[in-house]
Design an enzyme around this catalytic site. Structure first.
Site, mmCIF file in Angstrom:
data_model
loop_
_atom_site.group_PDB
_atom_site.id
_atom_site.type_symbol
_atom_site.label_atom_id
_atom_site.label_comp_id
_atom_site.label_asym_id
_atom_site.label_seq_id
_atom_site.Cartn_x
_atom_site.Cartn_y
_atom_site.Cartn_z
ATOM 1 N NE ARG B 43 0.044 1.576 3.327
ATOM 2 C CZ ARG B 43 0.936 2.515 3.535
ATOM 3 N NH1 ARG B 43 2.227 2.221 3.655
ATOM 4 N NH2 ARG B 43 0.595 3.769 3.649
ATOM 5 N N GLY B 44 0.231 2.417 -0.095
ATOM 6 C CA GLY B 44 0.959 3.664 -0.287
ATOM 7 C C GLY B 44 0.920 3.967 -1.770
ATOM 8 C CB ALA B 45 -0.544 6.761 -3.715
ATOM 9 N NE ARG B 89 -6.547 0.510 -2.201
ATOM 10 C CZ ARG B 89 -6.054 1.117 -1.117
ATOM 11 N NH1 ARG B 89 -4.768 1.003 -0.819
ATOM 12 N NH2 ARG B 89 -6.837 1.837 -0.345
ATOM 13 C CD GLN B 198 -3.473 2.298 6.729
ATOM 14 O OE1 GLN B 198 -4.049 2.787 7.701
ATOM 15 N NE2 GLN B 198 -4.139 1.906 5.660
ATOM 16 C CG ASP B 240 -3.837 7.881 -1.414
ATOM 17 O OD1 ASP B 240 -3.815 8.445 -0.301
ATOM 18 O OD2 ASP B 240 -3.428 6.718 -1.587
ATOM 19 C CG ASN B 250 -3.352 11.481 2.367
ATOM 20 O OD1 ASN B 250 -2.760 10.604 1.732
ATOM 21 N ND2 ASN B 250 -3.007 11.792 3.599
ATOM 22 C CE LYS B 251 -5.702 5.176 4.226
ATOM 23 N NZ LYS B 251 -6.578 4.210 3.512
#
Lengths: 366, 366
Positions: B43-45, B89, B198, B240, B250-251
């Protein structure tokens, strides 16, 4: 919470086991009652005060019946128990208030025989419980005046300020229950409320059990909700202590919600019994904030969720400045800014009417 | 992430097992890679884009070596794989960007023999990885210009925009790592970031492993932190996707932080590689927001934390409007409002200089 069949034990619903299991516990010593409060088996500022009062009533009856252990006069022992429980959690105002009330009642009759003293304590504890139950309904009736009355409404709440936190139908959730009782459509968004998840474990559980529609979201999703097309009609929260100037200590995360609500023009209301208002605490910064154990953040779910021994900052509460609070609703009415005046008047004034709302609450067909 | 020894497999660190266990997984099919992305093992763009690119490189090499399965030309199969992974995603910009880049590279040489095509894909994937690594350092150098340089600094971050989210030293954490490398005292407050933690699982883990001081707090405690005496010097987050007007996905939880930061006058900066900027998405409301499975909220820790079948709303991301973003930092410079102009110029302009910051970053002794 309630007293056991012979009035010598305190029976609690262990809230740490919810929503998985509905478990009752029977407590018979001051140590057990203190542990139940510290570990949040019993939680919610009003309920803690009620549980401690009923608990002291139970152990006083038990002590009055046990003739052998009379090294100290019973009145002094009751005072000791009250002071000990009073310190079990520092932030909420209701616990200290309830314990001071029992102490005062006992002090006035300290020469009474043990059996009489025990009945006195039990009567005072029952009164605290009954009064709280009545206050919840009044709070709900007043709060309904602040909510849309011609259509279904949706509110966002944080933590649990419902039936599980009080002796009655809750504080923040009281208008929701009254509206639901009246057959109105109402919907609650419940922040899960980390670290101990009182929102998803308790608020969602009690609302569903009562047939009220509820949607759970994580604390960080409240901003997205307010920016969405389903912006709630109001944010309703309870309080653990309200300072004389209207600053409100409540479960950590409340302050962030208040800032978001202000940013989005969503009304932010605090609903709590008058026993939560502490005129002896001038401002929010004077409220002691309990710091909880890091393990509640790092291992709260039976799994390690952070590196071992990581530094953690875990205040149990935060303070929402009065400037962000649209109204404080108690059983005495709807209090508006400037709270320094309106709260003082409502708490000290005869009959408890405020400068803002007077007369009977106009709750809709509760 | 990296390629396996013979270049026909993708090896990932399974981030769902952290911080308990450091586990690598070897993936050899497009299904496995897709699953790893969907389930957030990777994960993590920026890292998702890199992993998908290296993954396509691995399966392309494998396919080029397997002579029997040639019902479709290899170039077409590569295109299929890229499109499939591109949809794994929806919110992050980097995945679609990386897959489009591989597709384009293959399309230009679609008649090349399979072995040559496989090397071409592998070279392109390695380039994406290397470029990201370099971008991270440049982002860190630019971002240091926005932070106090004469004293220790403290920042608050959300989710994980560190080494685990990129091919290098991270985006939001890049200035932290550069300052730490230079021997400066720096301290990070890390929101745990529900539902998938996270922050506490990944950010705290990678910072501690590097010797950087970190304190974990729950998402709802950020407000209390900003109201405390330890108000951070800045809030630094990754992204993201960044829309053409500077709105930032973003998250989830980032938006609430941005509102709090504005309320407290704390600078709020977004740090991300230029591959996160999507000029084809005009505004934040045009960014598709992934909704995640309710079980991530209700059973994320091997324990039921909400009533069975309770309604849950779980957007993975939120959108922070450009008006709340003090600066966007990419490897091309520090971009300031109006982002509609500065981002377009930086992304399309030759050499990548912006109207605001030009020339070499002046990062402090990285």
């Amino acid at each position: 919470v309630r007293l056991g069949p012979d009035g010598t034990s305190l029976i609690i619903l262990d809230q740490t086991a919810l929503p998985d299991r509905v478990e009752e516990r029977t407590l018979t010593t001051v140590e057990e009652i203190e542990e139940a409060i510290r570990s949040l088996r019993v939680r919610g500022a009003p309920l803690i005060g009620i549980a401690a009062a009923l608990g002291v009533a139970a152990i006083t009856r038990r002590a009055a019946a046990a003739t052998e252990d009379a090294s100290l006069p019973l009145a002094e022992r009751v005072t000791d128990w009250c002071r000990r429980l009073s310190g079990a959690r520092p932030t909420g105002a209701n616990l200290a208030w309830a314990m001071a009330r029992l102490e005062r009642a006992v002090r006035e009759r300290e020469a009474a025989p043990p059996g009489e003293l025990a009945e006195l304590v039990a009567a005072e504890a029952r009164a605290i419980h009954e009064e709280d139950r009545a206050m919840c309904r009044r709070i709900g009736e007043y709060a309904l005046e602040l909510l849309p009355d011609a259509r279904p409404f949706e509110i966002l709440t944080h933590c649990n300020a419902g039936a599980l936190a009080t002796g009655g139908i809750g504080t923040a959730l009281a208008p929701v229950y009254l509206a639901h009782e009246a057959g109105r459509a109402v919907h609650v968004f419940a922040d899960e409320t980390r670290p101990l998840l009182q929102g998803s474990r308790l608020t969602a559980w009690e609302l569903r059990r009562s047939g009220v529609e509820v949607t759970v979201l994580t604390d960080g999703m409240a901003g997205a909700l307010m920016a969405s097309s389903r912006v709630p009609d109001a944010v309703l929260v309870g309080a653990d202590r309200i300072a004389a100037n209207g600053d409100v200590a409540n479960k950590v995360g409340t302050y962030g919600l208040a800032v978001l609500a202000a940013h989005h023009g969503v009304p932010f209301y605090v609903l709590a019994p008058s026993t939560t208002v502490d005129l002896d605490t001038p401002r929010g910064e004077d409220i002691p904030i309990e710091l909880r154990d890091p393990s509640e953040v790092t291992e709260g779910f039976g799994r390690t969720t952070a590196p071992r021994d990581v530094d953690v900052w875990s205040p149990a509460f935060d303070v929402t400045p009065a400037a962000l609070v649209g109204a404080i609703v108690t059983e005495r009415g709807i209090h508006r800014p400037p709270y320094g005046d309106t709260l003082r008047e409502a708490m000290l004034g005869a009959g408890g009417t405020t400068g803002v709302t007077t007369g009977e609450p106009r709750g809709r067909d509760p």
